[in-house]
Design a protein around this motif. Structure first.
Motif, short mmCIF file in Angstrom:
data_model
loop_
_atom_site.label_atom_id
_atom_site.label_comp_id
_atom_site.label_asym_id
_atom_site.label_seq_id
_atom_site.Cartn_x
_atom_site.Cartn_y
_atom_site.Cartn_z
N LYS A 599 84.39 -1.78 -43.06
CA LYS A 599 85.17 -1.20 -41.86
C LYS A 599 84.61 -1.55 -40.67
CE LYS A 599 86.05 3.04 -44.93
NZ LYS A 599 85.87 4.34 -44.97
N LEU A 600 83.68 -2.16 -40.43
CA LEU A 600 83.40 -2.71 -38.99
C LEU A 600 84.34 -3.49 -38.30
CD1 LEU A 600 80.84 -2.03 -37.20
CD2 LEU A 600 79.87 -4.14 -38.12
N GLY A 601 85.01 -4.39 -39.05
CA GLY A 601 85.93 -5.28 -38.49
C GLY A 601 85.10 -6.30 -37.43
N ASN A 602 85.84 -6.86 -36.70
CA ASN A 602 85.43 -8.18 -35.80
C ASN A 602 84.64 -7.41 -34.56
OD1 ASN A 602 86.62 -9.69 -37.65
ND2 ASN A 602 88.32 -9.89 -36.62
N ASP A 603 84.69 -6.25 -34.24
CA ASP A 603 84.00 -5.54 -33.07
C ASP A 603 82.75 -5.04 -33.57
OD1 ASP A 603 83.41 -5.04 -30.62
OD2 ASP A 603 84.78 -3.33 -30.72
N PRO A 604 81.53 -5.70 -33.48
CA PRO A 604 80.05 -5.18 -33.77
C PRO A 604 79.93 -4.16 -32.65
CG PRO A 604 79.84 -7.30 -32.72
CD PRO A 604 81.51 -7.30 -33.12
N LYS A 605 78.95 -3.15 -33.19
CA LYS A 605 78.58 -2.20 -32.40
C LYS A 605 77.74 -2.50 -31.49
CE LYS A 605 80.39 1.46 -34.78
NZ LYS A 605 81.21 2.63 -34.04
N LYS A 606 78.01 -2.11 -30.01
CA LYS A 606 77.09 -2.31 -29.31
C LYS A 606 76.79 -1.00 -28.25
CE LYS A 606 78.75 -7.18 -28.66
NZ LYS A 606 79.32 -8.02 -27.92
N LEU A 607 75.37 -0.73 -27.98
CA LEU A 607 75.29 0.55 -27.01
C LEU A 607 75.70 0.11 -25.71
CD1 LEU A 607 71.94 1.13 -28.61
CD2 LEU A 607 74.16 2.55 -28.98
N GLU A 608 75.73 1.15 -24.99
CA GLU A 608 76.38 0.75 -23.37
C GLU A 608 74.92 0.25 -22.70
OE1 GLU A 608 77.23 3.70 -19.56
OE2 GLU A 608 76.95 4.84 -21.59
N GLY A 609 75.23 -0.77 -21.92
CA GLY A 609 74.55 -1.59 -21.09
C GLY A 609 73.94 -2.81 -22.16
N PHE A 610 74.53 -3.08 -23.24
CA PHE A 610 74.16 -4.08 -24.16
C PHE A 610 74.84 -5.57 -23.13
CE2 PHE A 610 75.73 -7.57 -26.60
CZ PHE A 610 74.62 -7.64 -27.71
N PHE A 611 73.50 -6.34 -23.32
CA PHE A 611 73.71 -7.72 -22.88
C PHE A 611 72.80 -8.65 -23.71
CE2 PHE A 611 70.25 -6.56 -20.31
CZ PHE A 611 69.57 -7.82 -19.99
N TRP A 612 73.18 -9.88 -24.16
CA TRP A 612 72.56 -10.73 -24.88
C TRP A 612 72.43 -12.01 -24.10
CZ3 TRP A 612 69.14 -11.08 -28.46
CH2 TRP A 612 68.92 -12.17 -29.32
N GLU A 613 71.13 -12.03 -23.42
CA GLU A 613 71.08 -13.28 -22.51
C GLU A 613 70.63 -14.70 -23.10
OE1 GLU A 613 71.70 -15.31 -19.50
OE2 GLU A 613 71.16 -13.25 -18.66
N THR A 614 71.33 -15.91 -23.10
CA THR A 614 71.07 -16.94 -23.51
C THR A 614 70.76 -18.27 -22.44
OG1 THR A 614 73.27 -17.53 -23.66
CG2 THR A 614 72.12 -16.58 -25.75
#
Length: 624
Positions: A599-614
């Protein structure tokens, strides 16, 4: 002139044979009178110089003829003047025997306009053109005067020899020896035995020496000691130009000044500048100091030493090596000109050039600077580094290389057996308390760290060896630390080491921890404060305090995702294994939901302020 003939006393006693003897002596008397008359006439007419090698009488006030052992003798008195070729002889009295003469009183032997010899008495041998002079003997050529009591002079070759001591005056200087040979034509004097030069500026003692009276150069061929003020120089061969105060010493040269001693294969002394040059295997030692180099230039007046080639300097506190070192011992100032190294435990500095004032306690190094604090196990690489010895303040900027505009300064520290590299636009290190070995490090503008299992970025950073704590600060951008598949961010991050191993990470204000194995699904932990505990460089436990939120994906026994948990509570504690969440404890009325993966779909859960720096994450040392 009055001529008087006086028969020798021994001939008067044999006039008993009247007829034969009277006739014989009468004929002899007539012969001697005629001979003396010819000499008198020659003296009065002053004929041109005789070209023969005979000893000639040019003039005298009186002349006497007599026989001695059957030979005719002449005694000349008063302003006697004799000549043999271009040699003139003056005296008060002369007894002539063929070409030989015994001279007495105010003797002067002249050879041209340059050479004069004075004596009280002398014997002159005309056939061999040799002379022995006695009394107050002075051999004079130009401004040079040789004083002795006995001199043998080779008139033909202009060589004076003495064996009973003599003194040669040379302006302000005097040269004395027991024996000697003066080659007048070559302007060379060979001194032998107890040779001494005395001068207002120096003295020289040796056994054998050659001196050129024209060039004023003394050549040493035996052990020689030169003393000048507080300095003594020893050598076994060399020369000294007295007029120009320049000397070279070639065999076993060494010098001593108070407690300072120097030695080399060759030594040069320049008296005008009061400078010593020691060449080949040169060294100077003084109390607890040692200086070595291929060439050492030392100015005795300024107390400045310049070391060229394999330069080495050591005192009680530091050791300096390099291509070229200049040390001012009076002002406690040294320079490294060319690549060099200064070891001042616990600090070590290497650079292409370095200037340091030991008296003021500060200096700077430039060009591929390497700085190490062994007590803190810290290393700094930069283009330029300013340093203060008292506070051990270090200010580094520019990249490690020839140009400060390329690259940035970098610090290295050993953690968990692996090197941590840290770079920033500016690095500062200092000791807040000089009584301890505690050191602080500050880094400003675009701080980046790299370790094989940990990386980080921040706007600024501080580190203290007292508690082995790194602090990462935000000015514009949040500081971030990456460890394996985890990302830690907050307004302030504190990273603690224990036994040089990563122990804890403290996240303060807006703490956010993200973990992802694939970069698609993300475990997230958020709170006001978060503390991560490490063992063997892996996160084993995490404490989240105030407004704790978590998003984590559940796995089945086959490590497949089955759903996502989202929880909120006041506090939570998470336990990890293999960089994955094994279990979580929630405190103070937790609220949570579980969403199946389907039921999650293509939009994974992300908390407010989330950023993944690469992009900002350093992947190698070159990236920092």
């Amino acid at each position: 002139m009055t001529m008087v003939y006086k028969a020798p006393q021994q001939t008067k006693t044999v006039w008993n044979s009247f007829s034969v003897c009277m006739l014989y002596h009468f004929k002899k008397a007539i012969f001697l009178l005629l001979l003396l008359s010819g000499s008198q006439l020659a003296a009065q007419q002053r004929p041109a110089q005789d070209t023969t090698s005979k000893l000639k009488v040019e003039s005298s006030e009186t002349a006497e003829g007599f026989l001695k052992k059957g030979r005719e003798m002449r005694k000349l008195s008063g302003n006697v003047r004799l000549r043999q070729e271009n040699t003139l002889i003056f005296c008060d009295t002369a007894i002539i025997d063929l070409d030989d003469a015994i001279l007495k009183g105010n003797i002067v032997i002249e050879q041209g306009d340059s050479v004069k010899i004075y004596a009280d008495s002398a014997v002159y041998f005309g056939a061999t053109r040799q002379s022995d002079l006695f009394g107050k003997v002075v051999l004079e050529k130009g401004t040079q005067q040789l004083f002795t009591k006995k001199l043998h002079y080779d008139v033909a070759n202009k060589i004076g020899t003495y064996t009973t001591g003599a003194t040669l005056t040379n302006g302000k200087s005097q040269l004395t020896s027991k024996r000697g040979y003066y080659h007048v034509n070559e302007n060379q004097v060979y001194f032998k035995g107890n040779v001494l030069i005395t001068d207002p500026d120096f003295t020289v003692r040796t056994d054998t020496m050659l001196f050129n009276t024209e060039t004023q150069v003394a050549t040493f061929v035996a052990p020689t000691l030169i003393s000048e003020k507080e300095t003594k120089i020893y050598c076994e061969s060399g020369f000294y130009d007295i007029e120009n105060k320049y000397a070279e010493f070639d065999k076993n040269p060494q010098y001593e000044k108070k407690e300072q001693r120097g030695r080399a294969q060759k030594m040069i002394y320049q008296g005008v500048t009061n400078e010593y040059i020691l060449q080949d295997s040169a060294y100077i030692e003084e109390k607890n100091k040692l200086v070595k180099a291929d060439v050492i230039r030392y100015n005795n007046e300024t107390e400045v030493a310049t070391l060229v080639g394999n330069a080495y300097y050591r005192d009680s506190t530091q050791e300096i090596t390099g291509e070229k070192v200049r040390y001012d011992s009076r002002n406690k100032f040294y320079q490294l000109l060319g690549r060099g190294r200064v070891s001042d435990p616990p600090n070590i500095i290497e650079a292409d050039s370095l200037d340091f004032n030991d008296q003021l306690g500060n200096g700077f190094a430039q060009g591929s600077v390497y700085y190490r604090d062994t007590s803190a196990d810290l290393t700094v690489l930069s283009y330029r580094l300013d340093y203060n010895k008292q506070t051990e303040y270090v200010y580094a900027f520019g990249g490690f290389g020839e140009s400060g505009s390329v690259g940035r300064p970098m610090m290295k520290n050993l953690i968990s057996g692996d090197t941590l590299f840290l770079a920033a636009d500016t690095l500062i290190s200092f000791k807040p308390d000089s009584a301890s070995d505690i050191r602080k490090v500050l880094a400003f503008n675009d701080v980046r760290i790299f370790k094989s299992d940990m990386q980080g970025v921040a706007d600024s950073m501080s580190y203290s060896t007292q508690d082995s704590m790194f602090w990462f600060y935000k000015i514009q951008n949040l500081p971030i630390i990456w460890s394996d598949t985890s990302q830690f961010s907050a307004d302030t991050i504190k990273m603690a080491l224990k036994d040089k191993k990563l122990d804890k990470i403290f996240l303060r204000q807006n703490a956010f921890v993200i973990n992802s194995e694939d970069g698609v699904l993300f475990n997230q932990i958020k709170g006001k404060y978060t503390t991560a505990y490490f063992r063997e460089n892996e996160v084993r436990e995490m404490w989240v305090d105030r407004n704790a939120q978590a998003v984590y994906y559940a796995l089945d026994e086959k490590k497949a995702y089955i759903g996502v948990n989202q929880t909120e509570c006041a506090e939570m504690r998470l336990y990890f294994g293999n960089n994955q969440v094994n279990s979580i404890k929630f405190y103070a009325q937790p609220k949570g939901t579980f969403t199946p993966i389907k039921k999650l779909g293509n939009d994974p859960k992300k908390l407010e302020g989330f950023f993944w720096e690469t992009q900002r994450r350093p992947r190698s040392v070159a990236d920092i």
